[in-house]
Design a protein around this motif. Structure first.
Motif, short mmCIF file in Angstrom:
data_model
loop_
_atom_site.label_atom_id
_atom_site.label_comp_id
_atom_site.label_asym_id
_atom_site.label_seq_id
_atom_site.Cartn_x
_atom_site.Cartn_y
_atom_site.Cartn_z
N LYS A 1 0.58 -1.33 0.26
CA LYS A 1 -0.27 -0.16 -0.05
C LYS A 1 0.93 1.20 0.00
O LYS A 1 0.66 1.99 -0.66
CB LYS A 1 -0.73 0.01 1.20
N ASP A 2 1.39 1.05 0.53
CA ASP A 2 2.37 2.43 1.08
C ASP A 2 3.58 2.44 -0.59
O ASP A 2 3.95 3.96 -1.24
CB ASP A 2 3.76 1.89 1.32
N GLN A 3 3.96 1.36 -1.10
CA GLN A 3 4.45 1.40 -2.94
C GLN A 3 3.31 2.43 -3.68
O GLN A 3 3.62 3.22 -4.51
CB GLN A 3 4.82 0.14 -3.41
N MET A 4 2.48 2.13 -3.55
CA MET A 4 1.10 2.57 -4.68
C MET A 4 1.23 4.12 -3.74
O MET A 4 0.57 4.87 -4.77
CB MET A 4 -0.27 2.10 -4.23
N LEU A 5 1.02 4.30 -2.52
CA LEU A 5 1.00 5.76 -2.49
C LEU A 5 2.65 6.69 -2.69
O LEU A 5 3.13 7.60 -2.24
CB LEU A 5 0.99 5.92 -1.42
N GLY A 6 3.60 5.66 -3.12
CA GLY A 6 4.54 6.55 -3.52
C GLY A 6 5.52 6.60 -2.15
O GLY A 6 6.38 7.35 -2.26
N LYS A 7 5.44 5.57 -1.14
CA LYS A 7 6.67 6.26 -0.17
C LYS A 7 7.62 5.21 -0.24
O LYS A 7 8.97 5.75 0.93
CB LYS A 7 5.68 5.67 1.37
N HIS A 8 7.65 4.13 -1.55
CA HIS A 8 9.13 3.34 -0.84
C HIS A 8 9.29 3.37 -2.87
O HIS A 8 7.97 2.83 -3.47
CB HIS A 8 8.83 2.50 -0.62
N SER A 9 10.40 3.11 -2.85
CA SER A 9 11.02 2.62 -4.22
C SER A 9 10.81 0.78 -4.66
O SER A 9 10.59 0.37 -3.55
CB SER A 9 12.32 2.24 -4.12
N GLU A 10 10.79 0.96 -6.28
CA GLU A 10 10.42 -0.60 -6.44
C GLU A 10 10.93 -1.62 -5.98
O GLU A 10 11.03 -2.84 -5.23
CB GLU A 10 10.29 -0.10 -7.68
N SER A 11 13.10 -1.14 -6.09
CA SER A 11 13.38 -2.07 -5.48
C SER A 11 13.56 -2.81 -4.05
O SER A 11 13.99 -2.92 -3.61
CB SER A 11 15.17 -1.41 -5.79
N GLU A 12 13.10 -1.34 -2.81
CA GLU A 12 12.84 -0.90 -1.47
C GLU A 12 12.14 -2.28 -1.48
O GLU A 12 11.56 -3.42 -0.56
CB GLU A 12 12.90 -0.25 -1.21
N VAL A 13 11.31 -2.94 -2.62
CA VAL A 13 9.29 -3.16 -1.97
C VAL A 13 9.84 -4.76 -2.44
O VAL A 13 9.56 -4.86 -1.46
CB VAL A 13 8.60 -2.51 -2.46
N THR A 14 10.81 -4.70 -3.02
CA THR A 14 11.00 -6.09 -4.03
C THR A 14 11.10 -6.55 -2.64
O THR A 14 11.44 -7.96 -2.77
CB THR A 14 11.52 -6.01 -5.15
N GLU A 15 12.46 -6.09 -2.23
CA GLU A 15 13.53 -7.03 -1.01
C GLU A 15 12.92 -7.45 -0.10
O GLU A 15 12.80 -8.33 0.27
CB GLU A 15 14.71 -6.52 -1.37
N ALA A 16 12.33 -6.16 0.28
CA ALA A 16 11.03 -6.48 1.91
C ALA A 16 9.98 -7.56 1.05
O ALA A 16 10.47 -8.47 2.55
CB ALA A 16 10.52 -4.92 1.87
N ILE A 17 9.34 -7.43 0.17
CA ILE A 17 8.81 -8.28 0.46
C ILE A 17 9.35 -9.70 -0.19
O ILE A 17 8.52 -10.89 0.20
CB ILE A 17 8.03 -8.36 -0.90
N THR A 18 10.11 -9.90 -0.10
CA THR A 18 10.73 -11.36 -1.28
C THR A 18 11.45 -11.81 0.28
O THR A 18 10.73 -12.75 0.23
CB THR A 18 12.05 -10.92 -2.07
N ASP A 19 11.99 -10.91 1.51
CA ASP A 19 12.47 -11.23 2.85
C ASP A 19 11.38 -12.27 3.61
O ASP A 19 11.75 -12.76 3.77
CB ASP A 19 13.58 -10.43 2.84
N ILE A 20 10.24 -10.69 3.71
CA ILE A 20 9.36 -11.79 4.27
C ILE A 20 8.16 -12.92 3.64
O ILE A 20 8.78 -14.23 4.71
CB ILE A 20 7.99 -10.47 4.60
N GLY A 21 8.42 -13.08 2.37
CA GLY A 21 8.15 -14.35 1.92
C GLY A 21 8.63 -14.96 2.20
O GLY A 21 8.01 -16.00 2.69
N ILE A 22 10.12 -15.27 1.38
CA ILE A 22 10.58 -16.05 2.32
C ILE A 22 11.02 -16.78 3.79
O ILE A 22 10.46 -18.01 4.33
CB ILE A 22 12.41 -16.12 2.03
N ASN A 23 11.05 -15.44 4.65
CA ASN A 23 11.16 -16.12 5.81
C ASN A 23 10.17 -16.40 6.53
O ASN A 23 10.25 -17.38 7.37
CB ASN A 23 11.26 -15.17 6.61
N TYR A 24 8.84 -16.46 6.44
CA TYR A 24 7.52 -16.86 6.58
C TYR A 24 6.76 -17.30 5.32
O TYR A 24 5.82 -18.21 6.35
CB TYR A 24 6.82 -15.57 7.32
N GLN A 25 7.77 -18.02 4.09
CA GLN A 25 7.26 -18.87 3.53
C GLN A 25 6.22 -18.68 3.10
O GLN A 25 4.71 -19.69 3.90
CB GLN A 25 7.54 -20.42 4.36
N LEU A 26 5.66 -17.47 2.55
CA LEU A 26 4.37 -17.10 1.60
C LEU A 26 4.56 -16.87 0.68
O LEU A 26 5.49 -16.54 0.06
CB LEU A 26 3.57 -15.54 2.85
#
Length: 652
Positions: free
Chosen positions: A538-563
């Motif tokens: 949602k914050d990315q949709m509102l321009g608060k984060h760069s695409e690269s920041e979001v990609t890495e953050a979501i990747t890390d959470i997805g792998i760490n919590y297996q989602l």
């Protein structure tokens, strides 16, 4: 709802609902869905959903099965298994590109393999490679989902219909949603609070009360179609206390804990007695074909029930926005007749310029009057301004009571969530299977009663962090709000909930203990993680984060919590294959903990997670379903027309 072939009598295929996808120009016979089993466990604040299907390949050579499934809002896809003969494959979450590469390699070599990917906010796609000729393959997947209570009513939706709006994809794929042999549903409900009634509209399920707060529901059919949603409602007993519930998980003393807090306010919200303003903003784009006539009839019914000191406006939008009422009009017989005639001429055509419709609806708002802003759409904006941050900028300075209603499983709920949170408003998904009366009565008091404004939650005494949110804008009559977070160490926490009601500040407090160790609900970690991912997006949709920041953050959470996320996928392989690719078995370990905890809970009485029993945070009971004084108002018509229009679509 899921109907057997005999019950429904006909079948309407809606592209990218649940079912097997096959390229439209394929000469191969359809992969058949032999059986479909849905097993749901609802335990207090969340549900576990497990779907098991058997596929049959009638072709003389091996085939790939691609199964599409609409994504429920907030769902965290956590497990996938494939069984072929005596071989079982299990899933591990990896980076999306890595999962796709491994799957294609194994498929090309003729090996057994599976893959689960997320296609935006609309659907999951499950790939099963190399189903042998004339062979049966079993595939299952599991997801977790939070479950909120609204005016004492819990609503569970298993979405099957209309999972997408991608026209190019729809022209490429053919969908088979027929279950050949056995279609079954089992639901176990475990509630810490007494349940008064359970309902599954549209199907003749067997509902058994096993003990206070515990129910089991079963449904079986010899074949059927996966083309309608399944809904379940249960109603808690009246006059339950306003309350705070905290469901924790902390594996050991030295590890960080996670928690889900559910707040059910017991606050005295009075009916609004002064005249109100109502703005209807209605999507009349091509995607609303088949619904517009009943939409018009519903709006007409709505304004006919208004009081003479109420005012209304009606705006429609497709490629552009048009105001039918030409400004505010009082609900006099003459104005109602004029509006009825004009509304009856509405036609559904062209694209969806949602921004133009929302913007026009905000014109001429009177700050001295209570304004209810009612938006009906699928929110799939494809014309004009489509950036969520522009919607936020447009809405953030307006004081309105926003009510959004999303039609269909392919609706753009992330965008509607931005609109709702920006205004501190409320939105709801509307399914074909929803009860008309239930939708009406659940919502009517949200419009007719005061709301809680500037709601904030603060926790002291114990260090909490990574909270999903601490400010909630407006909370309407009967709403329950949910807070996810982490905590570092055990101890006594002081909870403070602040809000304003009619401009007067109110404060509600209690104390409770975060435990040193509590291993009953490991699923809370995945739910927290999924909520965190949605917040980042949602914050990315509102321009608060760069695409690269979001990609890495979501990747890390997805792998760490297996989602399974937009950046990760679940690759399904044998133990030997995982060893070959050097993939750590994180999901195997996490799933084992969850399965162990679930087995223990099945054998025990349902736990009550209320933490403010000794020092209640609220002095009043939680609002009841249909409570308060009855005052037919415009929103009733809105619910009526949405539900009726969806039913008519089924019949046509």
């Amino acid at each position: 709802m899921i109907y057997s072939a005999g019950m429904l009598g006909m079948s309407i295929i809606h592209s990218f609902g649940a079912g097997i996808l096959t390229p439209s120009d394929s000469s191969a016979q359809d992969i058949k869905i032999e059986s479909h089993d849905l097993h749901v466990t609802i335990n207090n604040g969340f549900s576990k959903v497990k779907v098991t299907q058997t596929f049959f390949n009638p072709n003389p050579n091996t085939q790939e099965a691609i199964y599409s499934f609409p994504i429920p809002e907030g769902a965290s896809l956590s497990e996938m298994t494939i069984t072929s003969g005596d071989k079982m494959l299990t899933g591990e979450v990896v980076r999306k590109e890595k999962g796709r590469k491994i799957y294609e390699e194994e498929k090309s070599q003729g090996n057994d393999a599976g893959l689960s990917e997320k296609n935006g906010y609309q659907r999951y796609e499950f790939y099963v490679a190399n189903i042998a000729s004339n062979a049966i393959t079993t595939c299952s997947f599991t997801y977790y989902q939070s479950l909120k209570i609204d005016t004492g009513i819990a609503r569970f939706l298993y979405p099957l219909e209309e999972g997408g709006t991608d026209e190019a994809a729809q022209s490429f794929w053919y969908q088979n949603d027929v279950v050949e042999k056995n279609l079954s549903i089992t639901v176990e409900i475990k509630s810490a609070w007494p349940i008064e009634n359970v309902r599954t509209p549209g199907i003749n399920s067997d509902i058994q009360k096993t003990s206070e707060g515990n129910y089991t529901l079963t449904f079986n059919s010899n074949g059927g179609s996966l083309n309608n949603d399944f809904l379940l409602y249960y109603k808690l007993q009246d006059n339950l206390p306003g309350r705070v519930e905290v469901i924790p998980y902390k594996e050991s003393v030295d590890k960080t804990g996670s928690f889900m807090m559910l707040v059910t306010p017991g606050v005295d919200l009075k009916p609004i007695t002064n005249g109100q303003d109502y703005i209807f903003v209605v999507d009349v784009s091509g995607s609303m074909v088949g619904k517009i006539k009943t939409v018009a009839e519903g709006i007409n019914r709505s304004i006919e029930k208004m009081n003479s000191n109420d005012r209304f406006r009606v705006i429609t939008f497709n490629n552009k926005a048009t105001e039918i009422t030409k400004g505010w009009v009082n609900a006099t017989p003459e104005n109602i007749q004029y509006a009825n005639e004009a509304i009856s001429l509405i036609q559904a055509v062209n694209g969806t310029n949602l921004f133009a419709g929302v913007e026009k609806g905000l014109k001429s708002i009177d700050s001295d009057r209570t304004t209810s802003y009612i938006l009906i759409t699928d929110a799939v904006a494809n014309t004009g301004v489509v950036s969520p941050k522009h919607f936020q900028r447009l809405l953030e300075d307006y004081d309105i009571r926003f009510f959004g209603f999303l039609v269909g499983n392919g609706s753009n709920w992330p965008l509607m969530k931005v609109l709702s949170e920006t205004t501190g408003g409320f939105y709801a998904n509307v399914s074909n299977g929803d009860d008309i009366i239930g939708q009406i009565l659940t919502a009517k008091n949200k419009v007719t009663h005061q709301a809680m404004h500037d709601v904030s939650v603060k926790i002291n005494g114990v260090r909490t962090f990574d909270l999903s949110q601490s400010n909630f804008g407006q909370i309407f009559y009967g709403e329950q709000f949910v807070l996810y977070g982490k905590y570092s160490k055990a101890g006594e926490a002081n909870l403070k909930i602040k809000m304003k009601i009619s401009g007067v500040e109110q404060e509600y407090t209690t104390t409770f203990n975060f435990p040193e160790v509590d291993t009953d609900n490991p699923e809370i970690e995945r739910l927290w993680a999924m909520n965190k991912i949605e917040s980042i997006q949602k914050d990315q949709m509102l321009g608060k984060h760069s695409e690269s920041e979001v990609t890495e953050a979501i990747t890390d959470i997805g792998i760490n919590y297996q989602l399974v996320t937009d950046e990760t996928s679940m690759i399904v392989l044998s133990d030997e294959q995982f060893n070959q690719y050097g993939i750590e078995r994180k999901n195997k370990k996490r799933s084992k903990k969850e399965h162990k905890a679930q087995a223990i809970k099945r054998s025990q009485a349902t736990q009550n997670y209320r933490v403010d029993k000794l020092k209640p945070a609220f002095n009043h009971s939680a609002p009841n379903f249909g409570g308060g004084s009855f005052n037919p108002i415009s929103l009733i018509g809105i619910f009526f027309i949405i539900a009726i229009s969806r039913i008519n679509k089924r019949k046509n």
